[in-house]
Structure formats: structure tokens, C-alpha cells
Motif scaffolding. Structure first.
Motif, short mmCIF file in Angstrom:
data_model
loop_
_atom_site.label_atom_id
_atom_site.label_comp_id
_atom_site.label_asym_id
_atom_site.label_seq_id
_atom_site.Cartn_x
_atom_site.Cartn_y
_atom_site.Cartn_z
N VAL A 184 19.49 39.58 -4.62
CA VAL A 184 18.57 38.46 -4.84
C VAL A 184 18.07 37.92 -3.51
CG1 VAL A 184 18.19 36.35 -6.14
CG2 VAL A 184 20.08 37.85 -6.77
N VAL A 185 16.76 37.91 -3.37
CA VAL A 185 16.15 37.30 -2.19
C VAL A 185 15.85 35.85 -2.55
CG1 VAL A 185 14.29 37.44 -0.51
CG2 VAL A 185 15.08 39.52 -1.67
N ILE A 186 16.58 34.93 -1.94
CA ILE A 186 16.48 33.51 -2.31
C ILE A 186 15.70 32.77 -1.22
CG2 ILE A 186 17.76 31.42 -2.92
CD1 ILE A 186 20.17 33.37 -3.49
N PHE A 187 14.51 32.25 -1.60
CA PHE A 187 13.66 31.55 -0.64
C PHE A 187 13.76 30.05 -0.82
CE2 PHE A 187 11.43 35.10 1.10
CZ PHE A 187 11.05 35.98 0.10
N ALA A 188 13.57 29.34 0.28
CA ALA A 188 13.43 27.89 0.24
C ALA A 188 12.64 27.47 1.47
CB ALA A 188 14.80 27.20 0.25
N ILE A 189 12.11 26.24 1.42
CA ILE A 189 11.49 25.67 2.62
C ILE A 189 12.47 24.63 3.17
CG2 ILE A 189 9.65 24.21 3.50
CD1 ILE A 189 7.73 25.59 1.64
N LYS A 190 12.90 24.85 4.38
CA LYS A 190 13.80 23.92 5.08
C LYS A 190 13.32 23.82 6.53
CE LYS A 190 18.26 24.63 4.37
NZ LYS A 190 18.81 23.45 3.69
N SER A 191 13.34 22.60 7.07
CA SER A 191 12.89 22.41 8.46
C SER A 191 11.48 22.94 8.66
CB SER A 191 13.84 23.10 9.45
OG SER A 191 15.15 22.70 9.24
N PHE A 194 18.42 31.40 6.84
CA PHE A 194 17.79 31.92 8.06
C PHE A 194 16.28 31.74 7.98
CE2 PHE A 194 21.10 34.15 10.42
CZ PHE A 194 22.13 34.17 9.49
N THR A 195 15.69 31.40 9.10
CA THR A 195 14.24 31.23 9.15
C THR A 195 13.56 32.59 9.20
OG1 THR A 195 14.41 29.10 10.25
CG2 THR A 195 12.34 30.30 10.51
N ILE A 196 12.49 32.69 8.40
CA ILE A 196 11.71 33.92 8.38
C ILE A 196 10.63 33.86 9.45
CG2 ILE A 196 9.95 35.13 7.02
CD1 ILE A 196 11.73 34.34 4.54
N GLY A 197 10.54 34.92 10.21
CA GLY A 197 9.48 35.05 11.21
C GLY A 197 8.66 36.29 10.88
N GLY A 198 7.40 36.12 10.59
CA GLY A 198 6.62 37.29 10.17
C GLY A 198 7.13 37.77 8.84
N GLU A 199 7.63 38.99 8.81
CA GLU A 199 8.15 39.53 7.56
C GLU A 199 9.62 39.90 7.69
OE1 GLU A 199 3.93 41.38 5.91
OE2 GLU A 199 5.60 42.72 6.35
#
Lengths: 235, 235
Positions: free
Chosen positions: A18-25, A123-128
Motif C-alpha cells: 500500500v502506497v499511503i500518501f498524505a500532505i504534511k509540512s 518521507f517527503t516525496i521529491g519528484g517521483e
DNA sequence: CATGCTTAGTTGTACAGTCCAACTAACTTA
DNA sequence: TAAGTTAGTTGGACTGTACAACTAAGCATG
């Protein structure tokens, strides 16, 4: 070799991830878990997407397995869960031919702020991608999920699932911009959101250092809205 | 129970199934195969989507398995193959917990006119199904494939893969209309097709009972084109 | 208190592409 | 020749995105 009359042939190892996304910071983030640091495990100590083997005695179906694994790491149920795709080959796992059924989930701001399992971290996503090198083919799966999410944000309301229960239109616009990685045109965005059957104003304003903003919430039991047209692509 | 240290636990049966579409007799059709008529098999004699077990000794990955099963029944390689999704549960197969990785393929008119395996046959699609009752959960998978295809035809060039090597614009429009099940507006369709980087005219006309029509062909190694906007929905 | 700055919300205009009606082009048939 | 049919074209209306400019509502500073 296929469609054997008997079932006594080797079967692929079968997992759900499961790829779990959220917006944080003010950034798009993904939840990763650290694998056990034992030599008998493949990719010891490496970061990976949450997931694991299907339990055929306990999991009713694939989606139930995904829901379980998400809840194991975050303690919550996701307002949005979508099947992403499956990956299966002889090369993904040193233990043998294996296949995974991947899902992606969107967590609202409050759910994403809760306690995680001890081995889990945002973890923050950078690019892809993310900074750590990931186990198995999880970097590829993460990339596919990011691309899928971004493609769907161009013509749906998906980022609404990443918001807290109450939000302003500029805040909602910001969530779209964070996912897409580019600014959007304010009036077109407002028209899109206010004409869709998606959000409703509440009797409350957001007080800030400038003009107060109207607060909105998602309408009840809201399925994602599909728009007839994408935002214009960046040059 | 998940993430067991050892691998000595029961695994799901794992199959790949392929929904193969073509346009034949001015209708959208799907290829089905008849299951063996032996009592020891689930759904004996029933029609099913082409597919079967993953051969972990012979199939490099899931897609290779799908390509193999498509070729087994049609003798050809499809110009378009896309992963549709996966289905896995305790309930799909009386033999036990099973999962399938489903793909859908589009066959051009010439490829679809060739010889099939003895147990395979084309069926006309009506609405979101076929006449025969299908084995396993294949009716559900077929429905998902039809919905996926139709949704994507609203904003992509996918029906181009269903055409013969040379075709006129009205013929191409007809293929879109057949898949979607409704007429499209001619001038918007022409604008869409002629401004996309998709087809090129050839030095040949189609002679028919009325005005001759310009023949076109797909540009080389053509990936599907995505349009910024869907056709308007029917009322 | 006035001014300047900032963000929230609004408005008029231009644009691309979808839809519609109407037209011209090219053939066949009576 | 006229009528019918399909192929291809054109002008205008519509939808919704982008842009520039504007008004609204706060805050800080002189």
C-alpha cells in the motif's frame, strides 16, 4: 504447463503493498516501513512500502488485506483507497517468483498526524521518488503511484481526501498544487470546485493575517468528482 | 500471520486472464474460451476469459504470461495490452483462495480475423456483458474491462488499435462509436484526430458508392494519444 | 488616521476544442 | 438532370481554463 489438472505446482509468493500518501509540512509525503535488520531477510533494514503476504485464512479478499496492512501501520482507515496495479516476476524477490497487488491510499491531515507503528515513518516525496533506496521493486511501485495520483489530480477532486475536515478554497488549491508540483490558476480552480457537487460552505470563517476566508467541508459520503477537462499542462 | 519468517504457508492460486477486444461485424466483440467439460474441473464446459495459471518456471513476469496466453488463443501479438487490475479472494474459485491479474488487449481487424485455438470463439458484447454466463468472476472482470475501455475512449485514441492498417476518418469514427455505443459529432471528431500526432494520410483513396474518402494509417510506433477534454456525455 | 502590503474573492476577455447547422464536393441511380 | 448519399468544410454557440485587473478585508507602520 499452465492450467494443470492438479494443483501440485509451485505458486508465486503473493503480497499486497500500500502506497499511503498524505500532505504534511506543505509537502506530499509517503509512509514507509523499515524492514527487519536480520540477515535471513531480503533487504535487511531497508525501507519499503507497507505490506506483506496475503493471509488466505484471514483475508477475505485483496482489498481487505490492503485495509488491514494500512491499519496496522497507521491505526486508521483511509477515506480513499484505490487499486494501483500488480507486479509479478522471477526477479523481484530473492526468495523466488513473487507477485504483489498494489494499492494507493490518501490520508487526511488529521489521520496522518496520528501515531504510527514503531517501524513506520513519513518521507517527503521529491519528484517521483524518496531519498532512501527502497527494497524490492518498491521504488518502481512508488513511482507508478505518484504518476497515477498526479495524472488523476489533473481531472478529479482527489486531493480533497488529503485535507482536514474544514478547509478554505485557497488551502484546497494549495493541496492540488503540492501534489502536482506547480501553481494553478485561481479563478479556474474556484469555478471548478464551486460548480462541482463536492464541497459545501460552513458557517465559519478562517481568521488569518489577511482577509478572512470562507471555510468549506466535503459533502457527505463523497465519491471523487471527475471533470470533463484537465488543467492545462505546464509549458 | 503476515510477513512470516519462513515461507511454508499456503499461497493463493495465481492466474493471469486477458480480455481480448476486437471489432467484428460492426460490433465490439470479446474472445472467450470454453473450459474443459470434465467433472473434475470447476465450471465444466463454461465460457471464460482466456488465461490460466502463472508458470513460474517459464513466465518471466505477469505481462509475459499475458502475452503468452493471448498468443496461445489467437496466434498473434496484440498492438495494445494494458493491465486492467487484479481480483483475489477466498470466493472466486472452489479450489481455494485465488488471485488473478487481469489485462485487456485490443486486436486490429486483420489480427482478429485469423484462426483461433479450437476452444476459442468471439462473442458480441451487449451493454456490459455477453450472452453466456461466464465461469469464476469473469463476468465482473469483463464488465470492468468494458467500463475501462469506454472510459478511456472518451479521452484517448485507443480505438485506433482496433482498425485495419488503412482506414478512412469516417471508419475510424465508426470504431469510436461502436465502442462507446453512441454517435459522435463529425467535425469535432475530425478536428481531434487530425490535430493529434496520431495518423497520417496515405496516397490512396477509398472508392465507395459515394464520394471517395482519404485513407490514413497510424503513425509509426504510436503510443495512445491523450486529449485534454472528453467528448460531451450523452444526455 | 492614512498608506501600503497581503491574501480572499470577483469580473471581463481571450482561447481551445466540442457541438450544431448548413454548406460544398464527389459519387451513384433513376 | 435531379435526387440521394457519404466525405469534407465552415461559421457560430457553448464550456471551462487562463490571464489581467479589480474590489474586499485584514494587518502593520509612520
Amino acid at each position: 504447463m499452465s492450467d494443470r489438472a492438479g494443483l501440485d505446482f509451485p505458486r508465486p509468493l503473493t503480497t499486497v503493498d500500500v502506497v499511503i500518501f498524505a500532505i504534511k509540512s506543505d509537502a506530499l509525503q509517503v509512509l514507509l516501513v523499515q524492514r527487519p535488520d536480520t540477515e535471513s531477510e531480503p533487504f535487511p533494514g531497508a525501507w519499503a512500502l507497507p505490506g506483506g503476504f496475503v493471509d488466505i485464512a484471514g483475508d477475505r479478499d485483496l482489498e481487505a488485506c490492503a485495509v488491514r496492512k494500512l491499519k496496522d501501520k497507521t491505526g486508521v482507515v483511509s477515506p480513499y483507497l484505490e487499486q494501483l496495479g500488480s507486479w509479478g516476476s522471477a526477479a523481484r524477490d530473492p526468495r523466488g517468483w513473487s507477485a504483489t497487488h498494489a494499492y494507493f491510499a490518501l490520508l487526511g491531515e488529521h489521520a496522518a498526524g496520528g501515531a504510527l507503528a514503531a517501524d513506520a515513518q513519513w518521507f517527503t516525496i521529491g519528484g517521483e521518488k524518496v531519498k532512501p533506496k527502497l527494497a524490492f521493486d518498491h521504488a518502481e511501485i512508488l513511482q507508478a503511484a505518484i504518476q497515477r495520483l498526479r495524472a488523476k489530480v489533473e481531472y478529479t477532486s482527489l486531493p480533497a481526501y488529503l485535507m482536514p475536515p474544514e478547509f478554505t478554497l485557497p488551502e484546497l488549491q494549495r493541496s492540488f498544487e503540492i501534489v502536482l508540483g506547480r501553481p494553478l490558476e485561481k479563478s479556474a480552480f474556484r469555478t471548478r470546485m464551486l460548480t462541482a457537487d463536492l464541497i459545501e460552505p460552513i458557517a465559519k470563517m478562517r481568521k488569518g493575517p489577511n482577509r478572512p476566508a470562507q471555510l468549506y467541508r466535503l459533502k457527505k459520503a463523497k465519491a471523487p468528482v471527475f471533470f470533463a477537462r484537465t488543467f492545462n499542462p505546464p509549458e
